[in-house]
Design a protein around this motif. Sequence first.
Motif, PDB file in Angstrom:
ATOM      1  N   THR A 205      -2.833  -3.042  -0.137  1.00 29.22           N
ATOM      2  CA  THR A 205      -1.574  -3.030  -0.881  1.00 29.22           C
ATOM      3  C   THR A 205      -0.525  -2.131  -0.230  1.00 29.22           C
ATOM      4  N   LYS A 206      -0.969  -1.176   0.592  1.00 28.92           N
ATOM      5  CA  LYS A 206      -0.048  -0.192   1.181  1.00 28.92           C
ATOM      6  C   LYS A 206      -0.064  -0.282   2.703  1.00 28.92           C
ATOM      7  N   ASP A 207       0.981   0.276   3.298  1.00 28.32           N
ATOM      8  CA  ASP A 207       1.086   0.397   4.758  1.00 28.32           C
ATOM      9  C   ASP A 207       0.968  -0.950   5.462  1.00 28.32           C
TER      10      ASP A 207
ATOM     11  N   LEU B 154       1.388  -6.618  -4.378  1.00 27.88           N
ATOM     12  CA  LEU B 154       0.494  -6.555  -5.521  1.00 27.88           C
ATOM     13  C   LEU B 154      -0.268  -7.871  -5.611  1.00 27.88           C
TER      14      LEU B 154
ATOM     15  N   GLN C 271       5.574  11.867   1.359  1.00 26.38           N
ATOM     16  CA  GLN C 271       5.643  11.135   0.108  1.00 26.38           C
ATOM     17  C   GLN C 271       4.543  10.080   0.081  1.00 26.38           C
ATOM     18  N   ALA C 272       3.903   9.924  -1.066  1.00 31.89           N
ATOM     19  CA  ALA C 272       2.819   8.946  -1.195  1.00 31.89           C
ATOM     20  C   ALA C 272       3.347   7.553  -0.887  1.00 31.89           C
ATOM     21  N   ALA C 273       2.525   6.809  -0.140  1.00 32.30           N
ATOM     22  CA  ALA C 273       2.930   5.452   0.230  1.00 32.30           C
ATOM     23  C   ALA C 273       2.996   4.566  -1.007  1.00 32.30           C
ATOM     24  N   GLU C 274       4.034   3.769  -1.083  1.00 31.53           N
ATOM     25  CA  GLU C 274       4.185   2.871  -2.213  1.00 31.53           C
ATOM     26  C   GLU C 274       3.535   1.541  -1.909  1.00 31.53           C
ATOM     27  N   ASP C 275       3.175   0.823  -2.962  1.00 30.80           N
ATOM     28  CA  ASP C 275       2.588  -0.498  -2.786  1.00 30.80           C
ATOM     29  C   ASP C 275       3.613  -1.438  -2.165  1.00 30.80           C
ATOM     30  N   THR C 276       3.200  -2.131  -1.111  1.00 34.30           N
ATOM     31  CA  THR C 276       4.042  -3.159  -0.514  1.00 34.30           C
ATOM     32  C   THR C 276       3.841  -4.479  -1.230  1.00 34.30           C
TER      33      THR C 276
END
Length: 283
Positions: free
Chosen positions: A91-93, A71, A64-69
């Motif tokens: 923004t991710k991981d 912003l 699944q594509a990583a979601e933004d942690t």
Amino acid sequence: MASSRDRQRKLARAKLDRQLARRAATAKRRRQIQAGVGAAVVLALIVAGSAWALGAFDSEPKKQAAEDTCLWTPQDGAGNANVKDVGVPATKDLPTSGTRPMTVTTNQGGPITVDLDLAAAPCGGASLAHLASRSFYNDTKCHEITAEGALRCGDPSGTGIGGPTYSFYDENVPTGPEPSPSASPAPGQPPAYPKGTVALIGNPPGSNGSQFLIFFKDFNPAKPAYSVVGKVTGGLDVVEKIGALPTVDNGSGAKVKPKTDVVIQSLTVGEPKTAPAASPSAG
């Protein structure tokens, strides 16, 4: 004879009509069968294509594509000359558990060491790490000793409106204390910001950037407004020493500017550390 030939002619014509009718019926059935087979093939191709798109034939399931942690909201450098462009954090991981060590060395002694709480304030930790990696804080002044009992740092301009060209929202603001009948915080409650707390301060409030507070005494407001990002683990005596320095007017009528310059010589953030696993209870 003529009538016999006419009759034979009629019989032959009738036979031919029957043959033509049978041939037409056979051709119609063949077309129907072909159309049915074609539709089935098309349907099978559609089903197979959909299954392929959804990863049914992949040797491993698609991740699944990583979601933004976090912003980051851009800040207009053209409208505020006190902000500095050093890019934006990822923004991710981003790490969202454990702690991350931060070390602040000042001309007043030190070092001051801090554990950044990545579980409670992952975006605050990510921002501080990003800015530290760009040497954003090095050779900057802590420009206020606030009336709330905190050292205010992280604005290279020393104006209170400086920072990077991005901001981010609050994420770990303590809840307000329960009021007593006198409308003051009830006695015996722990303070929202105990001595040693490290919190972010934005201008305007809720718009965090690079500025942070290190509390050298307990602070328990009726309405907490600062995001807690970590706590001091060493060098609190240095913070208390700085907090005791005399202050002068900062040029805006507030007597909060340290009379002696408090300079951050370096601020570094180390690698994330996972929280230790709980030891099993004795049976």
